[in-house]
Write a protein that holds these residues in place. Structure first.
Motif, PDB file in Angstrom:
ATOM      1  N   LEU A 241      33.084  -0.481  10.981  1.00 11.25           N
ATOM      2  CA  LEU A 241      33.350   0.692  10.149  1.00 11.25           C
ATOM      3  C   LEU A 241      34.489   1.525  10.733  1.00 11.25           C
ATOM      4  CD1 LEU A 241      32.633   2.504   7.753  1.00 11.25           C
ATOM      5  CD2 LEU A 241      30.885   3.578   9.187  1.00 11.25           C
ATOM      6  N   THR A 242      34.502   1.676  12.044  1.00 10.26           N
ATOM      7  CA  THR A 242      35.570   2.438  12.700  1.00 10.26           C
ATOM      8  C   THR A 242      36.920   1.788  12.479  1.00 10.26           C
ATOM      9  OG1 THR A 242      34.054   3.252  14.403  1.00 10.26           O
ATOM     10  CG2 THR A 242      36.406   3.316  14.909  1.00 10.26           C
ATOM     11  N   SER A 243      36.989   0.468  12.625  1.00 12.59           N
ATOM     12  CA  SER A 243      38.267  -0.231  12.452  1.00 12.59           C
ATOM     13  C   SER A 243      38.782  -0.105  11.027  1.00 12.59           C
ATOM     14  CB  SER A 243      38.117  -1.707  12.837  1.00 12.59           C
ATOM     15  OG  SER A 243      37.364  -2.421  11.868  1.00 12.59           O
ATOM     16  N   ILE A 244      37.878  -0.175  10.060  1.00 12.49           N
ATOM     17  CA  ILE A 244      38.294  -0.057   8.659  1.00 12.49           C
ATOM     18  C   ILE A 244      38.811   1.351   8.376  1.00 12.49           C
ATOM     19  CG2 ILE A 244      37.449  -0.071   6.284  1.00 12.49           C
ATOM     20  CD1 ILE A 244      35.552  -2.340   7.084  1.00 12.49           C
ATOM     21  N   MET A 245      38.175   2.372   8.952  1.00 10.52           N
ATOM     22  CA  MET A 245      38.621   3.739   8.717  1.00 10.52           C
ATOM     23  C   MET A 245      39.937   4.028   9.432  1.00 10.52           C
ATOM     24  SD  MET A 245      35.038   5.906   8.704  1.00 10.52           S
ATOM     25  CE  MET A 245      35.877   7.407   8.199  1.00 10.52           C
ATOM     26  N   ILE A 246      40.115   3.502  10.630  1.00  9.09           N
ATOM     27  CA  ILE A 246      41.406   3.650  11.317  1.00  9.09           C
ATOM     28  C   ILE A 246      42.505   2.982  10.508  1.00  9.09           C
ATOM     29  CG2 ILE A 246      42.717   2.986  13.368  1.00  9.09           C
ATOM     30  CD1 ILE A 246      40.136   3.274  14.977  1.00  9.09           C
ATOM     31  N   SER A 247      42.205   1.799   9.980  1.00 10.79           N
ATOM     32  CA  SER A 247      43.154   1.100   9.125  1.00 10.79           C
ATOM     33  C   SER A 247      43.529   1.959   7.917  1.00 10.79           C
ATOM     34  CB  SER A 247      42.559  -0.227   8.670  1.00 10.79           C
ATOM     35  OG  SER A 247      43.404  -0.876   7.745  1.00 10.79           O
ATOM     36  N   GLY A 248      42.531   2.554   7.284  1.00 14.00           N
ATOM     37  CA  GLY A 248      42.799   3.408   6.135  1.00 14.00           C
ATOM     38  C   GLY A 248      43.643   4.611   6.489  1.00 14.00           C
ATOM     39  N   ALA A 249      43.433   5.162   7.680  1.00 12.88           N
ATOM     40  CA  ALA A 249      44.223   6.320   8.116  1.00 12.88           C
ATOM     41  C   ALA A 249      45.695   5.966   8.232  1.00 12.88           C
ATOM     42  CB  ALA A 249      43.684   6.842   9.447  1.00 12.88           C
ATOM     43  N   PHE A 250      45.993   4.814   8.801  1.00 12.62           N
ATOM     44  CA  PHE A 250      47.400   4.412   8.929  1.00 12.62           C
ATOM     45  C   PHE A 250      47.999   4.029   7.580  1.00 12.62           C
ATOM     46  CE2 PHE A 250      46.359   4.070  13.439  1.00 12.62           C
ATOM     47  CZ  PHE A 250      47.504   4.609  14.006  1.00 12.62           C
ATOM     48  N   ALA A 251      47.196   3.466   6.697  1.00  9.75           N
ATOM     49  CA  ALA A 251      47.690   3.194   5.350  1.00  9.75           C
ATOM     50  C   ALA A 251      48.011   4.496   4.621  1.00  9.75           C
ATOM     51  CB  ALA A 251      46.655   2.383   4.567  1.00  9.75           C
ATOM     52  N   GLY A 252      47.150   5.511   4.789  1.00  6.15           N
ATOM     53  CA  GLY A 252      47.429   6.813   4.214  1.00  6.15           C
ATOM     54  C   GLY A 252      48.716   7.415   4.747  1.00  6.15           C
ATOM     55  N   LEU A 253      48.969   7.219   6.046  1.00  5.48           N
ATOM     56  CA  LEU A 253      50.235   7.674   6.629  1.00  5.48           C
ATOM     57  C   LEU A 253      51.424   6.974   5.973  1.00  5.48           C
ATOM     58  CD1 LEU A 253      49.788   8.050  10.503  1.00  5.48           C
ATOM     59  CD2 LEU A 253      50.513   9.790   8.867  1.00  5.48           C
ATOM     60  N   ALA A 254      51.277   5.686   5.691  1.00  6.57           N
ATOM     61  CA  ALA A 254      52.363   4.961   5.020  1.00  6.57           C
ATOM     62  C   ALA A 254      52.706   5.619   3.698  1.00  6.57           C
ATOM     63  CB  ALA A 254      51.954   3.500   4.800  1.00  6.57           C
ATOM     64  N   GLY A 255      51.671   6.014   2.946  1.00  8.55           N
ATOM     65  CA  GLY A 255      51.906   6.636   1.648  1.00  8.55           C
ATOM     66  C   GLY A 255      52.613   7.971   1.752  1.00  8.55           C
ATOM     67  N   ILE A 256      52.133   8.843   2.638  1.00 11.32           N
ATOM     68  CA  ILE A 256      52.716  10.185   2.701  1.00 11.32           C
ATOM     69  C   ILE A 256      54.103  10.157   3.327  1.00 11.32           C
ATOM     70  CG2 ILE A 256      51.759  10.853   4.950  1.00 11.32           C
ATOM     71  CD1 ILE A 256      52.162  13.014   1.744  1.00 11.32           C
ATOM     72  N   VAL A 257      54.351   9.275   4.277  1.00  8.61           N
ATOM     73  CA  VAL A 257      55.686   9.185   4.873  1.00  8.61           C
ATOM     74  C   VAL A 257      56.697   8.671   3.843  1.00  8.61           C
ATOM     75  CG1 VAL A 257      57.075   7.966   6.596  1.00  8.61           C
ATOM     76  CG2 VAL A 257      54.884   8.972   7.249  1.00  8.61           C
ATOM     77  N   GLU A 258      56.285   7.744   3.011  1.00  5.40           N
ATOM     78  CA  GLU A 258      57.165   7.280   1.939  1.00  5.40           C
ATOM     79  C   GLU A 258      57.458   8.410   0.959  1.00  5.40           C
ATOM     80  OE1 GLU A 258      59.228   4.051  -0.211  1.00  5.40           O
ATOM     81  OE2 GLU A 258      58.724   4.582   1.863  1.00  5.40           O
ATOM     82  N   ILE A 259      56.469   9.235   0.680  1.00  5.69           N
ATOM     83  CA  ILE A 259      56.663  10.366  -0.232  1.00  5.69           C
ATOM     84  C   ILE A 259      57.583  11.411   0.379  1.00  5.69           C
ATOM     85  CG2 ILE A 259      55.478  12.356  -1.257  1.00  5.69           C
ATOM     86  CD1 ILE A 259      53.058  10.434  -1.668  1.00  5.69           C
ATOM     87  N   LEU A 260      57.336  11.776   1.627  1.00  2.00           N
ATOM     88  CA  LEU A 260      58.124  12.824   2.274  1.00  2.00           C
ATOM     89  C   LEU A 260      59.523  12.350   2.655  1.00  2.00           C
ATOM     90  CD1 LEU A 260      55.446  14.405   4.663  1.00  2.00           C
ATOM     91  CD2 LEU A 260      56.172  15.210   2.410  1.00  2.00           C
TER      92      LEU A 260
END
Length: 350
Positions: A241-260
């Motif tokens: 569960l921890t690994s999946i959530m860490i993965s999601g956090a970095f994927a979320g960073l990909a989205g916001i960095v592309e936006i900004l």
């Protein structure tokens, strides 16, 4: 753990796969082009022919680095997630909301808050698949793939309705984020934005986490043998569960960095498959953070090379797609067979 010879053989296999994929593309060019040498020169040298193209390579590599890291982390735990695309949308959406609707903060506080919101959004959305995996034994490939559509369509509904900028005309987008928190160019005349700095920092963070902390050790051990890790006293469900959530956090960073860094606002369908490209990057890198950096730059290089080839010769950019497809087939076939052998081999022992 892998021996030195096994590691050398593994990376030699990746190098051979890359060379074969490139040769397939070169063969198509030689057979179909009326000016093959010009087309090859544009493909191979175009991305480094000027500062603009170099900056474009870096900008294209940034989200690939983040999604590649996201999937490398979760693959290391033995979970074959396909959910980075949906997590990217969820995290990017929550981060964009913070960028648009939170006011009164200095950029030094606002930007970190936006990045944290994006990470939280991606992690919480990823937790849905993580909980289904750990407590309902749901197949992670199916759940993460289906949840992609949930995230994409839900955020599309919001950005086409309640959060749509009334001045956007026919475009489905939010209002623009605070311009003070946009990731500006590294220096004048060079189009690469500051997201590349965040991406390089993320590579260092993931490397240290995976190879220098107890969390990373447990994560990798569960990926190698969940049965052995369980008998060693590790709570395997918690680690997964921890690994999946860490993965999601970095994927979320990909989205916001592309936006900004590129769009300046949350636009409907802004990703263009960046989460799925991250799967290719992670497989090509064999889930190593340094390998992710190299693979993302290579993948972005080929994409920009295809664009310069289309402009400077008689060959379309789809030739690069041929190389990418061959690369996926050659690299993923090795990785998937190893994954299946590891996963079902463990079940056979039980």
């Amino acid at each position: 753990m892998k021996t030195g010879n096994a590691t050398i053989l593994e990376f030699a296999g990746i190098a051979v796969a890359v060379i074969l994929a490139l040769l397939c593309g070169f063969a198509v060019i030689l057979v179909t082009s009326d000016e093959p040498l010009n087309a090859l020169a544009s493909l191979l040298l175009g991305p480094v022919s000027n500062l603009f193209n170099i900056g474009t390579v870096l900008n294209k590599a940034v989200p690939l680095i983040f999604t590649g890291l996201a999937l490398a982390v979760v693959f290391q735990s033995g979970v074959f997630s396909m959910g980075a695309e949906g997590q990217l949308y969820a995290g990017g959406f929550l981060g964009a909301l913070a960028g648009v609707y939170i006011h009164g903060l200095t950029p030094w506080l606002h930007l970190p808050l936006v990045l944290i919101c994006a990470m939280v959004g991606g992690a919480l959305f990823a937790a849905i698949a993580g909980l289904l995996k750990t407590y309902a034994n749901a197949n992670e490939i199916v759940t993460t793939l289906m949840l992609n559509f949930v995230a994409i369509l839900t955020t599309s509904y919001f950005v086409n309705n309640m959060f749509k900028d009334p001045n956007s005309g026919g475009f489905a987008r939010m209002p623009y984020v605070n311009p003070e928190i946009l990731l500006g160019k590294l220096f004048p005349g060079f189009p690469a934005h500051a997201g590349i700095v965040l991406a390089l920092l993320a590579v260092v963070v993931v490397y240290l986490m995976l190879y220098k902390t107890n969390v990373g050790y447990e994560l990798r051990l569960v990926g190698k043998s969940s049965r052995f890790a369980h008998y060693g006293g590790i709570a395997t469900n918690r680690v997964v569960l921890t690994s999946i959530m860490i993965s999601g956090a970095f994927a979320g960073l990909a989205g916001i960095v592309e936006i900004l860094g590129v769009h300046g606002t949350y636009k409907d369908n802004f990703s263009a498959g960046l989460g799925f490209d991250g799967i290719i990057i992670a497989l090509l890198a064999r889930n190593h953070p340094i390998g992710v950096l190299i693979a993302a730059l290579f993948y972005a290089y080929i994409q920009v090379g295809a664009q310069t080839m289309q402009v400077g010769s008689d060959m379309p950019r789809e030739v690069a797609v041929i190389m990418q497809v061959m690369l996926v087939l050659l690299v993923s076939s090795q990785a998937i067979f190893v994954y299946l052998k590891q996963k079902y081999g463990q079940k056979a022992v039980k």
